[in-house]
Write an enzyme that holds these catalytic residues in place. Structure first.
Site, PDB file in Angstrom:
ATOM      1  N   GLU A   9       0.821  -1.214   0.000  1.00 54.46           N
ATOM      2  CA  GLU A   9       0.000   0.000   0.000  1.00 54.46           C
ATOM      3  C   GLU A   9       0.855   1.263   0.000  1.00 54.46           C
ATOM      4  O   GLU A   9       0.521   2.252  -0.657  1.00 54.46           O
ATOM      5  CB  GLU A   9      -0.962  -0.006   1.192  1.00 54.46           C
ATOM      6  CG  GLU A   9      -2.081  -1.024   1.087  1.00 54.46           C
ATOM      7  CD  GLU A   9      -3.017  -0.762  -0.087  1.00 54.46           C
ATOM      8  OE1 GLU A   9      -3.070   0.390  -0.571  1.00 54.46           O
ATOM      9  OE2 GLU A   9      -3.685  -1.700  -0.534  1.00 54.46           O
ATOM     10  N   TYR A  17      -6.440   6.722   4.005  1.00 57.03           N
ATOM     11  CA  TYR A  17      -6.665   5.650   3.032  1.00 57.03           C
ATOM     12  C   TYR A  17      -5.864   4.404   3.400  1.00 57.03           C
ATOM     13  O   TYR A  17      -6.387   3.286   3.417  1.00 57.03           O
ATOM     14  CB  TYR A  17      -6.286   6.095   1.611  1.00 57.03           C
ATOM     15  CG  TYR A  17      -6.122   4.901   0.707  1.00 57.03           C
ATOM     16  CD1 TYR A  17      -7.226   4.256   0.185  1.00 57.03           C
ATOM     17  CD2 TYR A  17      -4.852   4.372   0.443  1.00 57.03           C
ATOM     18  CE1 TYR A  17      -7.084   3.115  -0.596  1.00 57.03           C
ATOM     19  CE2 TYR A  17      -4.697   3.236  -0.329  1.00 57.03           C
ATOM     20  CZ  TYR A  17      -5.815   2.600  -0.848  1.00 57.03           C
ATOM     21  OH  TYR A  17      -5.670   1.463  -1.594  1.00 57.03           O
ATOM     22  N   ASP A  57      -9.818   4.468  -3.143  1.00 55.88           N
ATOM     23  CA  ASP A  57      -8.747   5.008  -3.971  1.00 55.88           C
ATOM     24  C   ASP A  57      -9.363   5.523  -5.268  1.00 55.88           C
ATOM     25  O   ASP A  57     -10.591   5.639  -5.397  1.00 55.88           O
ATOM     26  CB  ASP A  57      -7.670   3.945  -4.229  1.00 55.88           C
ATOM     27  CG  ASP A  57      -8.169   2.788  -5.094  1.00 55.88           C
ATOM     28  OD1 ASP A  57      -9.382   2.737  -5.418  1.00 55.88           O
ATOM     29  OD2 ASP A  57      -7.341   1.931  -5.467  1.00 55.88           O
ATOM     30  N   CYS A  92     -14.373  -1.223 -15.001  1.00 55.31           N
ATOM     31  CA  CYS A  92     -14.904   0.135 -14.871  1.00 55.31           C
ATOM     32  C   CYS A  92     -13.759   1.129 -15.040  1.00 55.31           C
ATOM     33  O   CYS A  92     -13.445   1.932 -14.164  1.00 55.31           O
ATOM     34  CB  CYS A  92     -15.584   0.294 -13.510  1.00 55.31           C
ATOM     35  SG  CYS A  92     -16.675   1.726 -13.391  1.00 55.31           S
ATOM     36  N   CYS A 114     -19.154  -1.964 -19.647  1.00 56.24           N
ATOM     37  CA  CYS A 114     -20.438  -2.049 -18.929  1.00 56.24           C
ATOM     38  C   CYS A 114     -21.181  -3.350 -19.234  1.00 56.24           C
ATOM     39  O   CYS A 114     -21.897  -3.874 -18.379  1.00 56.24           O
ATOM     40  CB  CYS A 114     -21.318  -0.853 -19.285  1.00 56.24           C
ATOM     41  SG  CYS A 114     -20.619   0.740 -18.780  1.00 56.24           S
ATOM     42  N   CYS A 145     -19.998  -6.019 -16.801  1.00 52.90           N
ATOM     43  CA  CYS A 145     -19.781  -5.592 -15.418  1.00 52.90           C
ATOM     44  C   CYS A 145     -20.799  -6.260 -14.496  1.00 52.90           C
ATOM     45  O   CYS A 145     -21.998  -6.288 -14.806  1.00 52.90           O
ATOM     46  CB  CYS A 145     -19.903  -4.076 -15.318  1.00 52.90           C
ATOM     47  SG  CYS A 145     -19.767  -3.442 -13.629  1.00 52.90           S
ATOM     48  N   CYS A 184     -26.293  -0.048 -11.884  1.00 51.79           N
ATOM     49  CA  CYS A 184     -25.477   1.148 -12.128  1.00 51.79           C
ATOM     50  C   CYS A 184     -26.330   2.272 -12.722  1.00 51.79           C
ATOM     51  O   CYS A 184     -26.840   2.167 -13.841  1.00 51.79           O
ATOM     52  CB  CYS A 184     -24.324   0.816 -13.072  1.00 51.79           C
ATOM     53  SG  CYS A 184     -23.245   2.231 -13.397  1.00 51.79           S
TER      54      CYS A 184
END
Length: 352
Positions: A49, A132, A150, A202, A209, A212, A218
């Site tokens: 991270e 975060y 993020d 995405c 899409c 997805c 969505c």
């Protein structure tokens, strides 16, 4: 427009997709392994991270492999020499992260028995760990129900809820909406699934899409706005600063360097003696000599500005060691120990 399904339904769809399509990352314990009872190593989660801040998975992979091969535990990293760690970090940029990496490792090794805290607030108290990163470690390493947001997650949430406000103004709302989806069960897998969805389907341009797992709920897909989200406020042009670096070598090959102050850009790193970085840098060589300006220039971009460096060179007299400088023998000098901008200056000097 149809109402968004309840959060558990959205999360269930996402996790079912993640169980089949999770990315294979060197720091990740995948869903099948987690289901078999294998737990992530908090050290590897933390290290990844920190490395991933403001860079990409592709850029980090080799660094992560090298760091974990050299220093497989937080105790090993804590005991490593500063210069070696900073040298291995060179190229990842944002060198304050590397300094805080060492500070954090040494606190965990010395004061916490080599064990990372497992709660958000305690993680947040460690050097180099912001909101975060604390949320990511708590969720991924310890399965705490923290909301991890993020850039990938912001994009998924902006589209899922069809949020028109531009970034960065929309950040608080996007985090609040993401929190409504964070489950108590498998929060670590949920956080990684959100990131994977943003990274693979995405995507910023041409989102997939049609395949997805969240295509039905969505709102942006239904409204035809998915490709336009998240919107961003126009960026201001970065200013340009200039500077001068002085590369001097003794007859025996030894090179004159300096260690930059701990605070500020490239803090604590080795570099060439140089001027200030400004619109009109002052020519202040480290010792009096017939300095020659090399043809060409060094260009480098930092977060907030572009930098253009002029490189000047002169022979270093045998008994000269200006105050604040370091003499490094040719056999001990490693260009990889320099931050990228200083290595660019070295490469220009070497081609003279």
């Amino acid at each position: 427009m149809r109402d968004l399904p309840d959060a558990p339904a959205v999360t269930a769809r996402l996790l079912a997709w993640y169980d089949r399509h999770a990315r294979d990352l060197p720091w990740r314990v995948g869903p099948a392994e987690r289901a078999a009872g294998i737990r992530p190593d908090p050290y590897r989660v933390w290290l990844s991270e920190i490395m991933l801040q403001q860079t990409t998975v592709a850029a980090v992979r080799d660094y992560f492999h090298r760091f974990t091969r050299l220093w497989p535990t937080v105790g090993d990293l804590a005991a490593a020499p500063d210069d070696r760690v900073m040298g291995e970090w060179a190229g990842l940029g944002y060198y304050a992260r590397a300094r805080n990496l060492l500070k954090c490792a040494r606190i965990v090794a010395r004061d916490l028995g080599g064990r990372f805290p497992d709660h958000y607030e305690d993680l947040l108290a460690l050097p180099g760990i912001g909101p975060y990163t604390a949320a990511a470690i708590a969720a991924i390493a310890f399965d705490r129900p923290e909301t991890v947001v993020d850039g990938n997650v912001e994009r998924v949430v902006a589209r899922l809820f069809d949020v028109p406000e531009p970034l960065p103004r929309a950040k608080p709302r996007l985090k609040s909406l993401a929190a409504t989806l964070t489950p108590d069960d498998r929060p670590g897998d949920h956080a990684q699934a959100m990131m994977d969805l943003g990274a693979t389907l995405c995507t910023p341009k041409s989102p997939a899409c049609g395949i997805c797992p969240l295509r039905d709920p969505c709102r942006a897909r239904a409204a035809g706005t998915a490709a336009d989200l998240p919107r961003r406020a126009p960026k201001e042009a970065k200013p340009v600063r200039r500077g001068i670096v002085y590369v001097a070598q003794r007859a025996d090959g030894a090179l004159l360097l300096e260690r930059r102050p701990d605070k500020g850009l490239l803090g604590g790193m080795l570099g060439w003696p140089g001027s200030d970085w400004s619109d009109a840098p002052r020519d202040r060589p480290p010792f009096a000599a017939d300095w020659k300006t090399l043809p060409g220039e060094v260009r480098h971009t930092f977060t907030h500005f572009h930098l253009i460096l002029t490189v000047r060179t002169a022979p270093l007299p045998q008994d000269t060691l200006p105050a604040g400088t370091i003499l490094i023998a040719a056999r001990d000098f490693r260009p990889s120990d320099l931050p990228t901008v200083m290595r660019k200056a070295y490469d220009l000097w070497r081609r003279r």
